[in-house]
Design an enzyme around this catalytic site. Structure first.
Site, PDB file in Angstrom:
ATOM      1  N   HIS A   1      -1.095  -2.306   7.964  1.00 57.72           N
ATOM      2  CA  HIS A   1      -0.411  -1.524   6.938  1.00 57.72           C
ATOM      3  C   HIS A   1      -0.384  -2.340   5.652  1.00 57.72           C
ATOM      4  CE1 HIS A   1       2.777   0.507   4.738  1.00 57.72           C
ATOM      5  NE2 HIS A   1       2.644   1.521   5.574  1.00 57.72           N
TER       6      HIS A   1
ATOM      7  N   HIS B   1      -3.898   3.503   3.163  1.00 62.08           N
ATOM      8  CA  HIS B   1      -3.077   2.295   3.150  1.00 62.08           C
ATOM      9  C   HIS B   1      -2.867   1.706   4.546  1.00 62.08           C
ATOM     10  CE1 HIS B   1      -0.124   5.203   4.466  1.00 62.08           C
ATOM     11  NE2 HIS B   1       0.636   4.185   4.846  1.00 62.08           N
TER      12      HIS B   1
END
Length: 157
Positions: A79, A64
């Site tokens: 992110h 992620h």
């Protein structure tokens, strides 16, 4: 003789809506605890490199988040989503590995945006400057629609 310093930029890392990081619904980002930056509300599930550099971090097993170190030692962290660190399902497909040299626009991560929506996960994607390195006069672009690899999200000298 005086020469004007050349201005450089980071490009949009996703198609979508560029937002101020203060508008992210997560205090770690909105209060800039990890560093200043921007956010994009993505229009699709593709995240590309905003700059040339070397992949310094790949957060496994979720994929992620990706860290990039540029030649001027500026470090950025991309992110994807909020609370995605807690995902147990393999949502993100990472296309790079730590130590790999990448160019602006290279695909870093893909994901199924509908799968994230069905899990009630916000896919807002942040770009945080974790270290400014040798960059000076960092200026963030105004909010608005952006195209990956095309539009500036910030400039620096």
């Amino acid at each position: 003789m005086f020469f004007k310093k050349k201005t450089h930029s980071l490009k949009a890392y996703a198609d979508g809506q560029l937002l101020s990081i203060e508008k992210v619904n997560d205090e770690v980002f909105s209060k800039k605890m990890m560093g200043d930056g921007v956010a994009i509300r993505p229009a699709n599930g593709t995240v590309v490199a905003p700059c040339d550099g070397v992949i310094s971090v790949v957060f496994e097993p979720t994929y992620h988040a990706i860290g990039i170190t540029m030649d001027n030692q500026m470090e950025v962290l991309l992110h994807i989503g909020l609370d995605t660190v807690n995902l147990k399902e393999p949502i993100f497909q990472c296309k790079v590995k730590k130590g790999q040299r990448i160019s602006c626009g290279d695909v870093l991560v893909t994901y199924d945006e509908n799968q994230l929506k069905s899990m009630n996960v916000d896919n807002i994607t942040m770009c945080v400057i974790t270290s400014q390195g040798q960059a000076k006069d960092v200026t963030f672009a105004p909010e608005g629609k952006v195209m990956a690899g095309m539009d500036d999200i910030l400039t620096y000298k």
